[in-house]
Design a protein around this motif. Sequence first.
Motif, PDB file in Angstrom:
ATOM      1  N   GLY A 141      49.813 -90.542 -33.232  1.00  0.00           N
ATOM      2  CA  GLY A 141      48.857 -89.439 -33.110  1.00  0.00           C
ATOM      3  C   GLY A 141      48.602 -88.723 -34.415  1.00  0.00           C
ATOM      4  O   GLY A 141      47.993 -87.651 -34.428  1.00  0.00           O
ATOM      5  N   LEU A 142      49.073 -89.297 -35.536  1.00  0.00           N
ATOM      6  CA  LEU A 142      48.792 -88.746 -36.860  1.00  0.00           C
ATOM      7  C   LEU A 142      47.659 -89.574 -37.468  1.00  0.00           C
ATOM      8  O   LEU A 142      47.849 -90.732 -37.843  1.00  0.00           O
ATOM      9  N   ILE A 143      46.483 -88.976 -37.564  1.00  0.00           N
ATOM     10  CA  ILE A 143      45.286 -89.695 -38.015  1.00  0.00           C
ATOM     11  C   ILE A 143      45.417 -90.070 -39.485  1.00  0.00           C
ATOM     12  O   ILE A 143      45.766 -89.236 -40.323  1.00  0.00           O
ATOM     13  N   VAL A 179      44.424-100.906 -33.536  1.00  0.00           N
ATOM     14  CA  VAL A 179      43.959 -99.707 -34.234  1.00  0.00           C
ATOM     15  C   VAL A 179      43.558 -98.680 -33.189  1.00  0.00           C
ATOM     16  O   VAL A 179      42.850 -99.006 -32.219  1.00  0.00           O
ATOM     17  N   SER A 180      44.002 -97.445 -33.367  1.00  0.00           N
ATOM     18  CA  SER A 180      43.560 -96.364 -32.491  1.00  0.00           C
ATOM     19  C   SER A 180      42.210 -95.876 -32.995  1.00  0.00           C
ATOM     20  O   SER A 180      42.086 -95.408 -34.133  1.00  0.00           O
ATOM     21  N   VAL A 181      41.197 -96.002 -32.150  1.00  0.00           N
ATOM     22  CA  VAL A 181      39.832 -95.601 -32.484  1.00  0.00           C
ATOM     23  C   VAL A 181      39.452 -94.433 -31.576  1.00  0.00           C
ATOM     24  O   VAL A 181      39.221 -94.627 -30.383  1.00  0.00           O
ATOM     25  N   ASN A 182      39.482 -93.224 -32.110  1.00  0.00           N
ATOM     26  CA  ASN A 182      39.287 -92.017 -31.295  1.00  0.00           C
ATOM     27  C   ASN A 182      40.236 -92.003 -30.094  1.00  0.00           C
ATOM     28  O   ASN A 182      39.866 -91.605 -28.989  1.00  0.00           O
ATOM     29  N   GLY A 183      41.469 -92.460 -30.343  1.00  0.00           N
ATOM     30  CA  GLY A 183      42.479 -92.421 -29.297  1.00  0.00           C
ATOM     31  C   GLY A 183      42.506 -93.617 -28.380  1.00  0.00           C
ATOM     32  O   GLY A 183      43.323 -93.661 -27.454  1.00  0.00           O
ATOM     33  N   VAL A 184      41.643 -94.608 -28.626  1.00  0.00           N
ATOM     34  CA  VAL A 184      41.597 -95.812 -27.794  1.00  0.00           C
ATOM     35  C   VAL A 184      42.178 -96.981 -28.577  1.00  0.00           C
ATOM     36  O   VAL A 184      41.753 -97.259 -29.703  1.00  0.00           O
ATOM     37  N   CYS A 185      43.148 -97.660 -28.013  1.00  0.00           N
ATOM     38  CA  CYS A 185      43.760 -98.814 -28.673  1.00  0.00           C
ATOM     39  C   CYS A 185      42.807-100.002 -28.613  1.00  0.00           C
ATOM     40  O   CYS A 185      42.518-100.525 -27.535  1.00  0.00           O
ATOM     41  N   ILE A 198      49.903 -83.497 -26.072  1.00  0.00           N
ATOM     42  CA  ILE A 198      48.702 -84.141 -25.532  1.00  0.00           C
ATOM     43  C   ILE A 198      47.963 -84.780 -26.693  1.00  0.00           C
ATOM     44  O   ILE A 198      48.059 -84.323 -27.840  1.00  0.00           O
ATOM     45  N   THR A 199      47.254 -85.875 -26.404  1.00  0.00           N
ATOM     46  CA  THR A 199      46.482 -86.564 -27.430  1.00  0.00           C
ATOM     47  C   THR A 199      45.001 -86.328 -27.180  1.00  0.00           C
ATOM     48  O   THR A 199      44.502 -86.581 -26.083  1.00  0.00           O
ATOM     49  N   ILE A 200      44.306 -85.827 -28.194  1.00  0.00           N
ATOM     50  CA  ILE A 200      42.871 -85.563 -28.107  1.00  0.00           C
ATOM     51  C   ILE A 200      42.168 -86.395 -29.171  1.00  0.00           C
ATOM     52  O   ILE A 200      42.390 -86.198 -30.371  1.00  0.00           O
ATOM     53  N   ASP A 201      41.348 -87.346 -28.756  1.00  0.00           N
ATOM     54  CA  ASP A 201      40.680 -88.269 -29.677  1.00  0.00           C
ATOM     55  C   ASP A 201      41.676 -88.897 -30.650  1.00  0.00           C
ATOM     56  O   ASP A 201      41.400 -89.063 -31.839  1.00  0.00           O
ATOM     57  N   TYR A 243      33.879 -81.813 -36.595  1.00  0.00           N
ATOM     58  CA  TYR A 243      32.475 -82.017 -36.248  1.00  0.00           C
ATOM     59  C   TYR A 243      32.186 -81.752 -34.767  1.00  0.00           C
ATOM     60  O   TYR A 243      31.048 -81.902 -34.319  1.00  0.00           O
ATOM     61  N   LYS A 244      33.209 -81.366 -34.021  1.00  0.00           N
ATOM     62  CA  LYS A 244      33.040 -81.152 -32.589  1.00  0.00           C
ATOM     63  C   LYS A 244      32.588 -79.726 -32.288  1.00  0.00           C
ATOM     64  O   LYS A 244      33.021 -78.773 -32.934  1.00  0.00           O
ATOM     65  N   ARG A 245      31.753 -79.602 -31.272  1.00  0.00           N
ATOM     66  CA  ARG A 245      31.228 -78.321 -30.846  1.00  0.00           C
ATOM     67  C   ARG A 245      31.336 -78.196 -29.325  1.00  0.00           C
ATOM     68  O   ARG A 245      31.602 -79.170 -28.628  1.00  0.00           O
ATOM     69  N   ALA A 246      31.132 -77.004 -28.801  1.00  0.00           N
ATOM     70  CA  ALA A 246      31.142 -76.789 -27.351  1.00  0.00           C
ATOM     71  C   ALA A 246      30.120 -77.719 -26.695  1.00  0.00           C
ATOM     72  O   ALA A 246      28.990 -77.858 -27.178  1.00  0.00           O
ATOM     73  N   GLY A 247      30.542 -78.378 -25.628  1.00  0.00           N
ATOM     74  CA  GLY A 247      29.692 -79.333 -24.926  1.00  0.00           C
ATOM     75  C   GLY A 247      29.989 -80.773 -25.280  1.00  0.00           C
ATOM     76  O   GLY A 247      29.621 -81.688 -24.528  1.00  0.00           O
ATOM     77  N   ASP A 248      30.647 -81.004 -26.420  1.00  0.00           N
ATOM     78  CA  ASP A 248      31.020 -82.359 -26.800  1.00  0.00           C
ATOM     79  C   ASP A 248      32.181 -82.851 -25.933  1.00  0.00           C
ATOM     80  O   ASP A 248      32.935 -82.049 -25.373  1.00  0.00           O
ATOM     81  N   THR A 249      32.342 -84.152 -25.865  1.00  0.00           N
ATOM     82  CA  THR A 249      33.410 -84.743 -25.063  1.00  0.00           C
ATOM     83  C   THR A 249      34.472 -85.372 -25.959  1.00  0.00           C
ATOM     84  O   THR A 249      34.192 -85.771 -27.094  1.00  0.00           O
ATOM     85  N   VAL A 250      35.693 -85.467 -25.421  1.00  0.00           N
ATOM     86  CA  VAL A 250      36.815 -86.045 -26.158  1.00  0.00           C
ATOM     87  C   VAL A 250      37.650 -86.906 -25.221  1.00  0.00           C
ATOM     88  O   VAL A 250      37.649 -86.707 -24.004  1.00  0.00           O
ATOM     89  N   ASN A 251      38.372 -87.860 -25.804  1.00  0.00           N
ATOM     90  CA  ASN A 251      39.298 -88.687 -25.040  1.00  0.00           C
ATOM     91  C   ASN A 251      40.635 -87.968 -24.899  1.00  0.00           C
ATOM     92  O   ASN A 251      41.140 -87.393 -25.870  1.00  0.00           O
ATOM     93  N   LEU A 252      41.215 -88.006 -23.710  1.00  0.00           N
ATOM     94  CA  LEU A 252      42.489 -87.354 -23.445  1.00  0.00           C
ATOM     95  C   LEU A 252      43.529 -88.386 -23.024  1.00  0.00           C
ATOM     96  O   LEU A 252      43.261 -89.254 -22.194  1.00  0.00           O
ATOM     97  N   GLU A 253      44.712 -88.280 -23.614  1.00  0.00           N
ATOM     98  CA  GLU A 253      45.863 -89.074 -23.171  1.00  0.00           C
ATOM     99  C   GLU A 253      47.043 -88.133 -23.009  1.00  0.00           C
ATOM    100  O   GLU A 253      47.456 -87.475 -23.966  1.00  0.00           O
ATOM    101  N   CYS A 254      47.574 -88.063 -21.807  1.00  0.00           N
ATOM    102  CA  CYS A 254      48.716 -87.183 -21.528  1.00  0.00           C
ATOM    103  C   CYS A 254      50.018 -87.848 -21.970  1.00  0.00           C
ATOM    104  O   CYS A 254      50.074 -89.048 -22.213  1.00  0.00           O
TER     105      CYS A 254
END
Length: 225
Positions: free
Chosen positions: A4-6, A41-47, A139-142, A172-183
């Motif tokens: 989780g360290l980008i 490779v983790s791409v916005n939190g997706v393997c 928690i993992t966000i993007d 670059y994220k603003r209110a209304g944008d979506t993110v990937n979540l991994e608990c």
Amino acid sequence: MFTGLIEEVGVLRGVSSGGEVMVLNIGASVIMDDLKIGDSVSVNGVCLTATSLSDHGFTADVMPQTYRNSTLKELRAGSRINLERAMAAGGRFGGHIVQGHVDGIGTIKSVKRDQNAVVFEISPGRKTLFKFIIPKGSITIDGISLTVASSSSSSFTVSIIPHTLGETVLAYKRAGDTVNLECDVLGKYVDHLLRYGSSPQNAEDGEEAEGSRISSEFLAANGFL
């Protein structure tokens, strides 16, 4: 597995898609140092798996399951992307255990400054995720390893330090944008073990599985009473 360290923010150079299948052409530099075809490779939190390499990036396939359950389908040419190579066994473990398996998509409700920090309030699309979202828990966000600052019945917050904000796509994220979540995977394993055999294992997304997770009979049968 990831920490989780980008390592760097890459740029989507191009994307080809057909139905729910995508091929991402991602521009990168830092992670290309020792990346090989077949590496994770983790791409916005997706393997994802690197399927081809160039001097300045790599390509990765996105299958329908990933397309449906992550924000990767929203990417466009020019989108910035959090990137992290798989964890090295001999490296420092600075974040927490991240699998790159997205549990759900969250929507950013607000972004507010709190002195030197920036507080993101996020509402998960699946309410069942709240049982794993614990104040002061991970928690993992993007793809970013973060600590839950607070949690309510409809949202949770994370407090971002300037370094993390400047080195990830959260800048670059603003209110209304979506993110990937991994608990946190540890909580998910505990939850599964406690209810295994007493409830359906394939509850629909957003629905709580039926059945008691723990009871006096369960405790007695396992020597706790």
